[in-house]
Design a protein around this motif. Structure first.
Motif: not given
Length: 132
Positions: A26-31, A121, A123-124
């Motif tokens: 689970r990427p840290a800043t993605m839901n 990252p 998250m991108t």
């Protein structure tokens, strides 16, 4: 993992590797969660071998994932850069993967476990929409 030789007469542009995800993440800043079991694929390009270090070098240049909601995501390297690289599982100091020898070529075996260390990252990852 499916791949080609890391050395020999194969041009670098043809040394492609395809890795499948095993562990969920689970990427840290993605839901969202990318579950294990082939939800993500990582495209690698073989860069050669170092006989002195006994390592093969593979850059990760593309990522394609489907999350647990059925949404697809992707990210590709730009301008000759890489997103990350393949290394030995549990080896934080290594910058490559220990290869095997087959018929005088240095290869990764199809069922070898590898770790992918990201330099960009994760998250991108860009959402592409729902999968059919």
């Amino acid at each position: 993992m499916h791949g080609a030789a890391l050395n020999g007469d194969v041009p670098i542009k043809d040394r492609s590797f395809l890795f499948s995800q095993v562990s969920p993440f689970r990427p840290a800043t993605m839901n969202t969660i990318f579950r294990g079991g082939d939800c993500c694929r990582f495209l690698g390009k073989g860069q050669g071998v170092s006989d002195s270090a006994n390592e093969g070098y593979i850059d990760i240049v593309g990522i394609s994932c489907v999350d647990d909601r059925g949404m697809s995501f992707e990210m590709f390297a730009k301008n000759g850069r890489r997103l990350g690289f393949v290394t030995n599982v549990g080896d934080l100091a290594s910058t490559g993967k220990k290869p095997s020898s087959e018929d005088g070529l240095r290869v990764l075996r199809q069922y070898d476990n590898v770790a992918i260390r990201f330099e960009e990252p994760i998250m991108t990852l860009a959402e592409q929409g729902a999968v059919c």
